[in-house]
Design an enzyme around this catalytic site. Structure first.
Site, PDB file in Angstrom:
ATOM      1  N   HIS A 159      31.559  30.629  37.472  1.00  0.00           N
ATOM      2  CA  HIS A 159      31.624  29.718  38.817  1.00  0.00           C
ATOM      3  C   HIS A 159      31.463  28.340  38.490  1.00  0.00           C
ATOM      4  CE1 HIS A 159      32.969  32.460  41.693  1.00  0.00           C
ATOM      5  NE2 HIS A 159      32.239  33.329  41.094  1.00  0.00           N
ATOM      6  N   ARG A 162      37.959  29.375  49.027  1.00  0.00           N
ATOM      7  CA  ARG A 162      36.879  30.425  48.927  1.00  0.00           C
ATOM      8  C   ARG A 162      35.734  29.959  49.900  1.00  0.00           C
ATOM      9  NH1 ARG A 162      38.304  29.499  43.013  1.00  0.00           N
ATOM     10  NH2 ARG A 162      38.376  31.354  42.060  1.00  0.00           N
ATOM     11  N   ARG A 190      40.474  32.674  52.396  1.00  0.00           N
ATOM     12  CA  ARG A 190      39.779  34.129  52.045  1.00  0.00           C
ATOM     13  C   ARG A 190      38.523  34.542  52.890  1.00  0.00           C
ATOM     14  NH1 ARG A 190      38.297  35.307  45.907  1.00  0.00           N
ATOM     15  NH2 ARG A 190      36.598  33.976  46.288  1.00  0.00           N
ATOM     16  N   GLU A 244      42.988  42.568  43.083  1.00  0.00           N
ATOM     17  CA  GLU A 244      41.995  42.546  42.172  1.00  0.00           C
ATOM     18  C   GLU A 244      41.380  43.636  41.375  1.00  0.00           C
ATOM     19  OE1 GLU A 244      39.106  39.084  43.601  1.00  0.00           O
ATOM     20  OE2 GLU A 244      39.376  40.463  45.364  1.00  0.00           O
ATOM     21  N   ASN A 302      41.069  36.836  37.697  1.00  0.00           N
ATOM     22  CA  ASN A 302      39.726  36.794  37.302  1.00  0.00           C
ATOM     23  C   ASN A 302      39.111  38.204  37.282  1.00  0.00           C
ATOM     24  OD1 ASN A 302      40.565  34.225  37.447  1.00  0.00           O
ATOM     25  ND2 ASN A 302      39.264  33.466  39.078  1.00  0.00           N
ATOM     26  N   ASP A 303      38.979  38.798  38.742  1.00  0.00           N
ATOM     27  CA  ASP A 303      38.468  40.119  38.971  1.00  0.00           C
ATOM     28  C   ASP A 303      39.328  41.107  38.176  1.00  0.00           C
ATOM     29  OD1 ASP A 303      35.909  39.848  39.975  1.00  0.00           O
ATOM     30  OD2 ASP A 303      36.641  38.990  41.737  1.00  0.00           O
ATOM     31  N   ARG A 313      33.108  39.871  33.684  1.00  0.00           N
ATOM     32  CA  ARG A 313      33.665  38.589  33.260  1.00  0.00           C
ATOM     33  C   ARG A 313      32.324  37.669  33.047  1.00  0.00           C
ATOM     34  NH1 ARG A 313      35.906  36.745  39.522  1.00  0.00           N
ATOM     35  NH2 ARG A 313      35.357  34.773  39.243  1.00  0.00           N
ATOM     36  N   CYS A 359      46.209  33.718  42.376  1.00  0.00           N
ATOM     37  CA  CYS A 359      44.967  32.582  42.651  1.00  0.00           C
ATOM     38  C   CYS A 359      43.807  32.882  41.588  1.00  0.00           C
ATOM     39  CB  CYS A 359      44.442  32.803  44.119  1.00  0.00           C
ATOM     40  SG  CYS A 359      43.731  34.120  44.331  1.00  0.00           S
TER      41      CYS A 359
HETATM   42  C1  PEP Z   1      39.724  36.206  41.109  1.00  0.00           C
HETATM   43  O1  PEP Z   1      38.978  37.141  41.333  1.00  0.00           O
HETATM   44  O2  PEP Z   1      40.972  36.228  40.539  1.00  0.00           O
HETATM   45  C2  PEP Z   1      39.636  35.212  42.407  1.00  0.00           C
HETATM   46  C3  PEP Z   1      40.453  34.470  42.498  1.00  0.00           C
HETATM   47  O3  PEP Z   1      38.391  35.374  43.030  1.00  0.00           O
HETATM   48  P1  PEP Z   1      37.153  34.954  42.295  1.00  0.00           P
HETATM   49  O4  PEP Z   1      37.305  34.188  41.156  1.00  0.00           O
HETATM   50  O5  PEP Z   1      36.421  34.019  43.514  1.00  0.00           O
HETATM   51  O6  PEP Z   1      36.236  36.210  42.585  1.00  0.00           O
HETATM   52 MG    MG Z   2      37.844  37.692  42.816  1.00  0.00          MG
END
Ligand code: PEP
Ligand code: MG
Length: 591
Positions: free
Chosen positions: A191, A298, A334, A433, A456-457, A467, A504
């Site tokens: 983050h 987000r 979201r 995800e 990302n997830d 992660r 995304c």
């Molecule tokens: C993801 O998981 O790719 C995503 C965009 O959500 P976040 O990074 O907010 O978990």
């Molecule tokens: Mg995510």
């Protein structure tokens, strides 16, 4: 002149004075005092209280000016705690009757009050324990003459160096005076990285050893794309970085000239480039960089800024502000994605052994229907003012998706009865995800309006690699063949059902992935606004035919290294940008 390497997290060249945030643990000893020292100890407590009150007043004023009165209210609450008669009497009696030093009396009293708050069967009061502890720490630091770092008033060109940074750390930060962030922890999808990109502040994360290498006031220079950091550079190196910074500014100006042009390849394949945002300011930057819409809003950042769950009306006001700013461009909102590594200051999550596999996102929302419905209604109401879509995170089953859809239908009915206007055919999509969502992509594709791949997830769940864990950061790789095949499966399933797919996750803004994703058939790329112009340039210089070849070769690759050879050729800038030599189109390791 220590040189360090981390992960480039937000582009740009930073040059500035280091401000090192170390988590210094202060131990307070129980020092007994003589009767004649009681007066001094009481005086020391009173002085530290006055200093703390003044500090809090300053932070309150700045927060109120920057983020509004409501956000600043927490500091008024901290001042009230400090002036609480029962608390003050307890400290004074410990000094007078218990004959202990002021710091220990304060620490012991605040510990007792914290324990009292934590022990009551009331969520709100339990949460107040954190505030009490915070205030206690401030007073103790002031008694001991330890520096309280005030992030709301920073010297110009500060480079913030910390173990990690949370959204709450930056909420009150004097960002106008921040040249860059360097953290010891985190990766590209942490983050801190996402936040730095959205604030357009250069950042390097995962810079192990930086806290030892830098001192307050050291000159810190770094390259936020390459991840290179130098502390106290030589004069020559400093001049080099100054020149690099000038080049970077010129390069950005050229890129911004593409703002109003479409993201279309030389042979006519067009895709949508959208932005990931967390608030109204991000939406402004999305437009500034030429994003065609918002592919991911987000909403959890909104929740993090309040001192309690925001009401339907408060959320509606925030969503509508973003919608108005986007003036007719599409917005995918979201629903709350909290839990995992994202906490709320006012809500205590039950302790979990595996928070990323735990009670997060849509799982929590489906369990807390009132909370979920307040958000859904706020989003649905916003749809009367623009092209708004709803997106559900962390879906693993059709049951979850259907349950959420039935709650959406319930919200629509209630709004209709209340004669509140909204888009009757508001689209509902889901994030992909989880491996479950990938494996069931065809079934989901029949029920959703769109997919958005959250790499990302998805990467962490497909590879079983946390992660946020820096010990296994080298294993976290969205270019792993398993992740690429998952992406392909999702895009194909959507297309088969006549639906579109966005991405995304951070991979969508990764320069080395653009052609690959284009070739895999991605319809929409959503990324930090700052990446939009670079990605657009790559697409406008590319041939779709080549992108298809890259994707085909990458899908046959059987190792990360084989994929890397295809997606990261030795000279990525060699013209034409998409000209992958025929010989390399077939990965050497594929049998
Ligand atoms: C993801 O998981 O790719 C995503 C965009 O959500 P976040 O990074 O907010 O978990
Ligand atoms: Mg995510």
């Amino acid at each position: 002149m220590p040189a360090l390497k981390g992960t480039g997290a937000s582009p740009g060249i930073a040059i500035g004075k280091a401000l090192v945030i170390r988590e210094e643990i202060i131990t307070v000893d129980r020092i007994e005092i003589a009767e004649e020292d009681v007066k001094d100890a009481l005086k020391s407590f009173e002085e530290a209280t006055s200093i703390s009150l003044r500090q809090l007043e300053l932070v309150r004023e700045k927060t109120s000016a920057k983020l509004g009165k409501e956000k600043a209210a927490i500091f008024k609450a901290h001042q009230d705690i400090l002036l609480d008669p029962a608390l003050r009497d307890s400290v004074k009696s410990k000094i007078k009757d218990g004959r202990v030093c002021a710091a220990f009396a304060v620490q012991a009293t605040f510990d007792e009050f914290c324990a009292m708050f934590e022990g009551v069967d009331n969520e709100y009061l339990k949460e107040r324990a954190a505030d009490v502890r915070d205030v206690g720490r401030r007073v103790v630091r002031n008694i001991l003459g330890k520096k309280v770092i005030d992030l709301s008033a920073l010297p110009p060109s500060s480079v913030i160096i910390a173990k990690d940074l949370m959204p709450s750390d930056t909420a009150m930060m004097d960002l106008d005076n921040v040249s860059g962030f360097i953290t010891d922890a985190g990766g590209r999808t942490s983050h801190t990285s996402i936040m730095a990109r959205s604030l357009e502040i250069p950042a390097v994360v995962g810079a192990v050893g930086v806290l030892d290498a830098a001192r307050d006031g050291s000159l810190a220079v770094f390259d936020g794309r390459e991840g290179e950091i130098v502390i106290d550079p030589s004069e020559d190196l400093l001049l080099e970085y100054i020149a690099k910074r000038d080049d970077y500014v010129r390069e950005r100006e050229k890129l911004e000239a593409l703002r109003l042009l479409p993201a279309v390849t030389r042979d006519g394949k067009e895709v949508r480039l959208c932005a990931n945002v967390g608030n109204e300011a991000d939406a402004e930057s999305a437009l500034k960089h030429g994003a065609e819409g918002i592919g991911l809003y987000r909403t959890e950042f909104l929740y993090m800024q309040w001192n309690a769950f925001p009401s339907e009306d408060q959320q509606f006001a925030a969503y509508k502000a973003v919608c108005d700013k986007m003036a007719g461009h599409g917005i995918i909102i979201r629903t709350l994605d909290i839990g995992g590594d994202k906490d709320l200051p006012y809500f205590k999550f039950p302790p979990e052994l595996n928070p990323f596999l735990g009670w997060r996102a849509v799982r929590m929302c489906l369990d807390k229907e009132d909370l979920f419905k307040a958000q859904l209604k706020a989003i649905i109401r916003t749809s009367a003012f623009g092209k708004v879509r709803i997106m559900l995170p962390m879906i693993i089953s059709l049951e979850e998706f259907r349950k959420a859809k039935s709650l959406i239908a319930e919200c629509k009915n209630e709004l209709k009865e209340a004669k509140i206007d909204f888009d009757k055919s508001i689209k509902v999509g889901m994030m992909v995800e989880t491996p479950a969502a990938v494996l069931m992509a065809e079934e989901f594709a029949n029920e959703v309006d769109f997919f958005s791949i959250g790499t990302n997830d998805l990467t962490q769940y497909i590879l079983a690699v946390d992660r946020t864990n820096k010990n296994i950061a080298h294993l976290y790789n969205p270019f792993h063949p398993a992740v690429l095949r998952a992406i392909k499966k999702v895009i194909d399933a959507a297309h088969k059902a006549g639906k579109w797919t966005s991405m995304c996750g951070e991979l969508a803004g990764d320069e080395s992935a653009v052609l690959l994703l284009l070739g895999l058939g991605l319809d929409e790329f959503s990324m930090s606004s700052i990446s939009v112009p670079v990605v657009k340039k790559i697409i406008r210089n590319a041939d779709y035919k080549c992108a298809l070849k890259i994707a085909e070769a990458a899908l046959k690759a059987d190792t990360v290294e084989a994929v890397r050879k295809i997606t990261h050729p030795e000279k990525p800038e060699s013209p034409p940008i998409c000209a992958l030599p025929e010989a390399e189109a077939e990965p050497p390791t594929t049998k």
